[in-house]
Design a protein around this motif. Structure first.
Motif, PDB file in Angstrom:
ATOM      1  N   PRO B  39      56.997  69.754  14.493  1.00 48.42           N
ATOM      2  CA  PRO B  39      58.173  69.704  15.371  1.00 48.42           C
ATOM      3  C   PRO B  39      58.368  68.344  16.050  1.00 48.42           C
ATOM      4  CG  PRO B  39      56.424  71.038  16.346  1.00 48.42           C
ATOM      5  CD  PRO B  39      55.995  70.720  14.967  1.00 48.42           C
ATOM      6  N   ASP B  40      57.285  67.566  16.221  1.00 44.64           N
ATOM      7  CA  ASP B  40      57.441  66.264  16.868  1.00 44.64           C
ATOM      8  C   ASP B  40      57.675  65.143  15.880  1.00 44.64           C
ATOM      9  OD1 ASP B  40      54.950  66.868  19.510  1.00 44.64           O
ATOM     10  OD2 ASP B  40      56.966  67.642  19.162  1.00 44.64           O
ATOM     11  N   ASN B  41      57.842  65.483  14.592  1.00 44.10           N
ATOM     12  CA  ASN B  41      58.157  64.460  13.589  1.00 44.10           C
ATOM     13  C   ASN B  41      57.105  63.369  13.472  1.00 44.10           C
ATOM     14  OD1 ASN B  41      60.436  64.909  12.038  1.00 44.10           O
ATOM     15  ND2 ASN B  41      61.823  64.295  13.661  1.00 44.10           N
ATOM     16  N   VAL B  42      55.821  63.720  13.718  1.00 42.86           N
ATOM     17  CA  VAL B  42      54.801  62.666  13.614  1.00 42.86           C
ATOM     18  C   VAL B  42      54.585  62.252  12.157  1.00 42.86           C
ATOM     19  CG1 VAL B  42      53.603  63.326  15.711  1.00 42.86           C
ATOM     20  CG2 VAL B  42      52.876  64.292  13.548  1.00 42.86           C
ATOM     21  N   GLN B  44      57.020  61.818   9.972  1.00 46.41           N
ATOM     22  CA  GLN B  44      58.301  61.373   9.435  1.00 46.41           C
ATOM     23  C   GLN B  44      58.142  60.167   8.510  1.00 46.41           C
ATOM     24  OE1 GLN B  44      61.261  59.282  11.913  1.00 46.41           O
ATOM     25  NE2 GLN B  44      62.454  61.134  11.676  1.00 46.41           N
ATOM     26  N   SER B  45      57.137  59.322   8.815  1.00 46.38           N
ATOM     27  CA  SER B  45      56.981  58.106   8.007  1.00 46.38           C
ATOM     28  C   SER B  45      56.271  58.373   6.684  1.00 46.38           C
ATOM     29  CB  SER B  45      56.172  57.081   8.798  1.00 46.38           C
ATOM     30  OG  SER B  45      54.868  57.593   9.026  1.00 46.38           O
ATOM     31  N   ASP B  47      56.304  58.916   3.430  1.00 44.29           N
ATOM     32  CA  ASP B  47      57.301  58.833   2.370  1.00 44.29           C
ATOM     33  C   ASP B  47      56.597  58.733   1.024  1.00 44.29           C
ATOM     34  OD1 ASP B  47      59.992  56.389   1.727  1.00 44.29           O
ATOM     35  OD2 ASP B  47      59.236  58.064   0.540  1.00 44.29           O
ATOM     36  N   TRP B  56      52.007  54.259   6.004  1.00 38.91           N
ATOM     37  CA  TRP B  56      52.408  55.446   6.758  1.00 38.91           C
ATOM     38  C   TRP B  56      51.752  55.424   8.128  1.00 38.91           C
ATOM     39  CZ3 TRP B  56      51.532  60.189   2.964  1.00 38.91           C
ATOM     40  CH2 TRP B  56      52.295  59.990   1.816  1.00 38.91           C
ATOM     41  N   PHE B  57      52.445  55.915   9.155  1.00 34.34           N
ATOM     42  CA  PHE B  57      51.833  56.021  10.487  1.00 34.34           C
ATOM     43  C   PHE B  57      50.715  57.057  10.446  1.00 34.34           C
ATOM     44  CE2 PHE B  57      54.842  53.172  11.610  1.00 34.34           C
ATOM     45  CZ  PHE B  57      56.084  53.603  12.031  1.00 34.34           C
ATOM     46  N   HIS B  58      49.693  56.815  11.230  1.00 35.75           N
ATOM     47  CA  HIS B  58      48.529  57.703  11.382  1.00 35.75           C
ATOM     48  C   HIS B  58      47.623  57.717  10.166  1.00 35.75           C
ATOM     49  CE1 HIS B  58      51.018  58.719  14.677  1.00 35.75           C
ATOM     50  NE2 HIS B  58      51.862  59.396  13.961  1.00 35.75           N
ATOM     51  N   ILE B  59      47.830  56.801   9.235  1.00 43.19           N
ATOM     52  CA  ILE B  59      46.957  56.632   8.071  1.00 43.19           C
ATOM     53  C   ILE B  59      46.347  55.237   8.144  1.00 43.19           C
ATOM     54  CG2 ILE B  59      46.911  56.430   5.542  1.00 43.19           C
ATOM     55  CD1 ILE B  59      47.314  59.264   6.456  1.00 43.19           C
ATOM     56  N   ASP B  71      44.517  60.237  11.300  1.00 42.78           N
ATOM     57  CA  ASP B  71      44.423  60.460  12.752  1.00 42.78           C
ATOM     58  C   ASP B  71      45.631  61.241  13.242  1.00 42.78           C
ATOM     59  OD1 ASP B  71      42.852  57.524  12.480  1.00 42.78           O
ATOM     60  OD2 ASP B  71      41.986  58.942  13.919  1.00 42.78           O
ATOM     61  N   GLY B  73      45.268  63.911  15.702  1.00 42.36           N
ATOM     62  CA  GLY B  73      44.873  64.754  16.822  1.00 42.36           C
ATOM     63  C   GLY B  73      46.020  64.933  17.797  1.00 42.36           C
ATOM     64  N   ASN B  74      46.071  66.085  18.438  1.00 40.63           N
ATOM     65  CA  ASN B  74      47.021  66.288  19.530  1.00 40.63           C
ATOM     66  C   ASN B  74      48.461  66.021  19.110  1.00 40.63           C
ATOM     67  OD1 ASN B  74      47.448  66.995  22.203  1.00 40.63           O
ATOM     68  ND2 ASN B  74      47.338  64.887  22.931  1.00 40.63           N
ATOM     69  N   SER B  75      48.865  66.559  17.981  1.00 35.80           N
ATOM     70  CA  SER B  75      50.187  66.239  17.435  1.00 35.80           C
ATOM     71  C   SER B  75      51.111  67.431  17.323  1.00 35.80           C
ATOM     72  CB  SER B  75      50.032  65.608  16.038  1.00 35.80           C
ATOM     73  OG  SER B  75      49.266  64.445  16.105  1.00 35.80           O
TER      74      SER B  75
END
Lengths: 701, 213
Positions: B39-42, B44-45, B47, B56-59, B71, B73-75
């Motif tokens: 739901p928070d679109n974390v 989204q990147s 692709d 990609w974010f969080h990679i 990474d 956590g808490n998402s």
């Protein structure tokens, strides 16, 4: 006896009767054929709900009839229909057009299928159909089976469809060579075979197809040279041979294609010079020859391309200088000459392009001298990329005229001077890379109220900037404060037929971003001579994903406000003179994947928990007195105890050990032994109880 | 005569391997994305059309463009994990703590031979702890606390000599607590709040895990 008139009337009557009989019989047949089609499919959206005998056929959804109330057109586009395409619809006697595109049809088209003689248009694209390419018929004008799972070779019998105007076979799993018999389709205008696994050479025979306007053969494994004869196709408007294994030179007969507007030959192994005849193609609008092995120079002749809007010659071996009069191509919007061996100075012309020029990419060449040009007042540039050249001097003030500028990358040059503060006013600037130059001086606070309103990526690393970090700028970087990840879809920075790209140091490595997301945010001020404090206003940049202040002389504590940087994925403060403790607030950075605070003067307990449980001691080495996990040095209990429980208890914490094996057993055994020995001594000594003593007949005196 | 050609062709084809593998790591992660609700679109990147997931974010990737960290956590993520995660052979840190992830721990996670940290704590994960996790010979941190895990603590975990931290507190585990190897140094309160957990096993005697499944 009937007179002539009566006979005529009778004939007419019989004829009409037969016609009506024939008519109603065929109507019944058509009903059966269509219901047979319906029975072999799944229609979850019930689009075919009125396909029943109580509704007139011609009113059925997706059906159109001709003037004789026969089914002429079936159109079921994007209705989420799955199942098999029953061959019954091809037997409809007067069917002219069938369009079942963008559904989930599967299965094969039978190879012995015979189409109705009226069928002119067949579109089965964007489904999951398998098997071999279906047979053709002489009546077909448009055949589109693109974006399916058809396999096998393109059958030589394809030449039977001699009346085809359009043949779409793209996006399948077709293998083998392009059959020469395809040239029997003499009236073909559009031929797309792209995105398959075709091999071999482009057949010379194609040159017989004089009506060809569009050729799309991209993303295959075609090899060999581009046949000279191909350029006899003077009607050709659009030629796309990209991403193949084509070699050899571009034939000079290319100049015959006087109607050519779009020429895409990128990602091949073409060699040799740019054929001069290319520059005679007056109608050419888009030209992309990038990612080849082309050599030689760009001739001045290029200015003859008066209609050219897009020019990509990047990633070749081109040498020499950019033609000095190149700005005479007033129609040009994108000029990409990156990654070649071009040299010389950047001609004044380049700043004087018409305001149509939007992308100017000269990255990774050998251009030298200063960026002298005067950028015009109506400068329309959105992206300037001069990264990786030998440019010197200072940045021209006229850059401030480029009010549409979204990205400027002049990194990795020898540019000197002080910070180009005149860029503060650029309302659209999102990416600014001045990395690895000889810029110096102090970053003064701006007198402008809102400097860099849209700046998201700022890289000033590897320069000689001094003075304090620009607090006045940082606290106004609005675009790094409130970027919402709620934007409805992923967006990249792009221009027309051009993705913006950049290289940044991310999580310790210098990495390439071939596309730049509109939510990527990063500040890199590393390897300069900044001193003083890390201003606490840095904590306002809530959307910041990466912060690198390493290799400076910063001497304050790490501000606790940094805990507000909850989007931060990498934080590098290494090789400074930072003092004090690492604030516990930094545990709020739950996306932190890379932390480097090494080589500072930090002391005290390392924060524990969440991402800090995943960092290694390399993050902390070379400090004064840091303690706690992951370092082996434990913290003293002198009032500065960590707030969250440490997971790793000391090894000699004996009360929590659970290994008790032998010791406990021995203890119990030993106790029992002593107790038993005492009882035994007392018993035998006293002679009581008698039965016990007798039992053992032990004489004990 | 043909042998040198074969050798040449083989070695050329090896150069293709990194490109192919880079994409398959992206595919595996994209499968994870499709099985999670975000739901928070974390994500989204994330692709899958990009050449690799390293931007990609969080990679996080290493210099060979292989994924080393995830990474998330808490998402605010829910949904469930996927077996394809097991394909990330260079993954060192899998951080999925403090979400609402449900379903089970895929046994394929035992294939993550470079894994140092497996943090699934504070989720709604159910099912058993797969014994295949005993194959994670580089594992240092195993934090599965605050979930709905059932079944025994697999003895295979005691074979991971690098294991320093195990926390399975606040679950519904049963059977006994291993006491050998790395488990000698794990504090007892990392097993607490498992009502059916019977306490430490007794070494040297027949081990038992009665009625525990």
């Amino acid at each position: 006896m009937l007179n002539k008139r009566a006979k005529a009337h009778l004939l007419l009557f019989m004829f009409m009767f037969l016609l009506i009989l024939n008519f109603s019989l065929s109507q019944g047949d058509e009903l059966k054929l269509l219901l047979s089609f319906k029975s072999s499919i799944n229609d979850p959206s019930s689009f075919l709900s009125n396909w029943n005998s109580s509704t007139p056929l011609c009113l059925w959804h997706g059906i159109s009839c001709n003037n004789f109330s026969r089914v002429k057109v079936i159109e079921l586009i994007e209705k989420n229909i799955s199942g098999i395409i029953s061959s019954s619809i091809f037997h409809l006697p007067e069917i002219e057009s069938i369009n079942l595109s963008t559904n989930r049809f599967s299965g094969e088209i039978p190879s012995d299928l015979v189409f109705s003689v009226f069928l002119r248009y067949l579109n089965l694209s964007n489904n999951h159909l398998t098997g071999g390419v279906p047979n053709c018929s002489i009546s077909l004008e448009i055949l589109d089976i693109g974006n399916n799972l058809f396999s096998g070779n393109i059958p030589p019998q394809i030449g039977v469809c001699s009346n085809l105007k359009e043949l779409h076979l793209e996006g399948n799993n077709l293998v083998g060579r392009i059959p020469s018999s395809i040239s029997n389709i003499s009236s073909l205008q559009i031929l797309t075979l792209a995105c398959n696994e075709l091999i071999g050479q482009i057949p010379h025979a194609l040159s017989k197809m004089k009506s060809l306007k569009w050729i799309y053969f991209g993303h295959n494994n075609l090899s060999g040279a581009i046949p000279r004869e191909l350029f006899n196709l003077v009607s050709l408007n659009h030629l796309d041979l990209v991403d193949n294994n084509l070699s050899g030179q571009i034939p000079s007969s290319l100049g015959n294609l006087t109607n050519l507007q779009y020429l895409f030959l990128y990602e091949n192994k073409l060699t040799g010079l740019l054929p001069r005849s290319i520059f005679g193609l007056k109608k050419l609008v888009e030209l992309d020859l990038s990612y080849n092995h082309l050599s030689g120079e760009i001739p001045e002749l290029i200015i003859e391309l008066k209609s050219l809007e897009i020019l990509h010659l990047s990633s070749n071996n081109l040498t020499g200088e950019i033609p000095s009069l190149i700005c005479k191509i007033s129609s040009i919007e994108v000029l990409n000459l990156a990654d070649n061996n071009l040299s010389g100075t950047i001609s004044p012309c380049l700043g004087n392009f018409s305001n149509r020029l939007s992308i100017l990419d000269l990255q990774s060449n050998s251009f030298h001298g200063t960026i002298l040009e005067t950028f015009r007042e109506d400068c329309g540039l959105r992206n300037i990329n001069f990264n990786g050249n030998k440019l010197e001097g200072s940045l021209p003030r006229s850059l401030a005229n480029c009010k549409n500028l979204e990205m400027m990358d002049v990194g990795d040059n020898k540019i000197n001077g002080t910070f180009p503060y005149w860029l503060y006013t650029l309302p659209e600037l999102q990416v600014l890379v001045l990395r690895s130059n000889k810029l110096h001086g102090v970053l003064q606070s701006s007198k402008i109220i809102h400097p860099f309103p849209k700046l998201r990526i700022l890289d000033l690393s590897n320069n000689d900037f001094t003075g304090p970090l620009p607090k006045g700028i940082i606290k106004n970087l609005k675009a790094m404060m409130n970027l919402s990840e709620q934007q409805s879809s992923l967006q990249y920075m792009q221009g027309r037929y051009y993705y913006y790209h950049v290289n940044l140091t991310v999580k310790g490595f210098y990495s390439e971003f071939p596309e730049i997301s509109k939510t990527l945010t990063s500040i890199d001020l590393s390897n300069n001579n900044f001193h003083g404090e890390i201003p606490s206003v840095i904590g306002k940049l809530r959307s910041l994903r990466g912060l690198n202040l390493s290799h400076n002389s910063l001497g304050s504590q790490i501000p606790t406000s940094m805990g507000n940087l909850t989007s931060l994925e990498w934080l590098d403060l290494s090789s400074n003179k930072l003092t004090g403790q690492i604030p516990n607030e930094l545990t709020d950075m739950t996306f932190l994947a890379f932390l480097n605070v090494s080589h500072n003067r930090l002391t005290g307990p390392i924060p524990q928990g969440k991402q800090f449980s995943t960092l290694e001691n390399g993050s902390y080495e070379g400090n004064l007195a840091l303690c706690g996990f992951p370092l082996s040095k434990a913290c003293n209990n002198d009032g500065r105890k960590q707030s969250s429980p440490s997971f790793l208890k000391e090894a000699d914490d004996s009360e929590s050990k659970i290994s008790f094996g032998w010791k406990i057993v021995l203890m119990g055994y030993g106790c029992g032994l002593i107790f038993g020995a005492v009882i035994g001594y007392v018993t035998f000594r006293n002679g009581e109880p008698k039965w016990f003593v007798t039992l053992f007949r032990v004489k004990y005196h | 005569m043909a042998a040198p050609i074969w050798i040449w062709a083989f070695s050329v084809s090896l150069t293709v391997v990194p490109f192919v593998l880079g994409n398959s790591e992206g595919d595996a992660l994209y499968t994870l994305r499709r099985s999670l609700t975000d739901p928070d679109n974390v994500l989204q990147s994330w692709d899958p059309t990009l050449v690799n997931p390293c931007t990609w974010f969080h990679i996080t990737c290493n210099q060979d463009n292989r994924v080393t960290r995830v990474d998330l956590g808490n998402s605010n993520l829910s949904g469930h994990l996927v077996s394809e995660l097991g394909k990330l052979e260079h993954l060192q840190y899998l951080e999925l703590y403090k979400n609402n992830i449900e379903g089970t721990i895929p046994t394929e996670l035992g294939n993550l031979k470079s894994l140092i940290s497996l943090d699934l704590y504070n989720n709604n994960i159910s099912g058993t702890i797969p014994p295949s996790l005993g194959k994670l010979k580089s594992l240092v941190f195993l934090r599965l606390n605050d979930n709905w895990l059932t079944g025994p603590i697999p003895r295979e975990l005691a074979g991971i000599s690098s294991l320093k931290v195990v926390d399975v507190s606040n679950n519904d585990l049963c059977g006994t607590i291993p006491t050998s190897g790395p488990f000698e140094h794990i504090p007892l309160n990392n097993f607490e709040r498992n009502p059916r957990l019977e306490g430490p096993e007794l070494l040297g005697l027949a081990s038992y895990d009665t009625n525990c499944s």
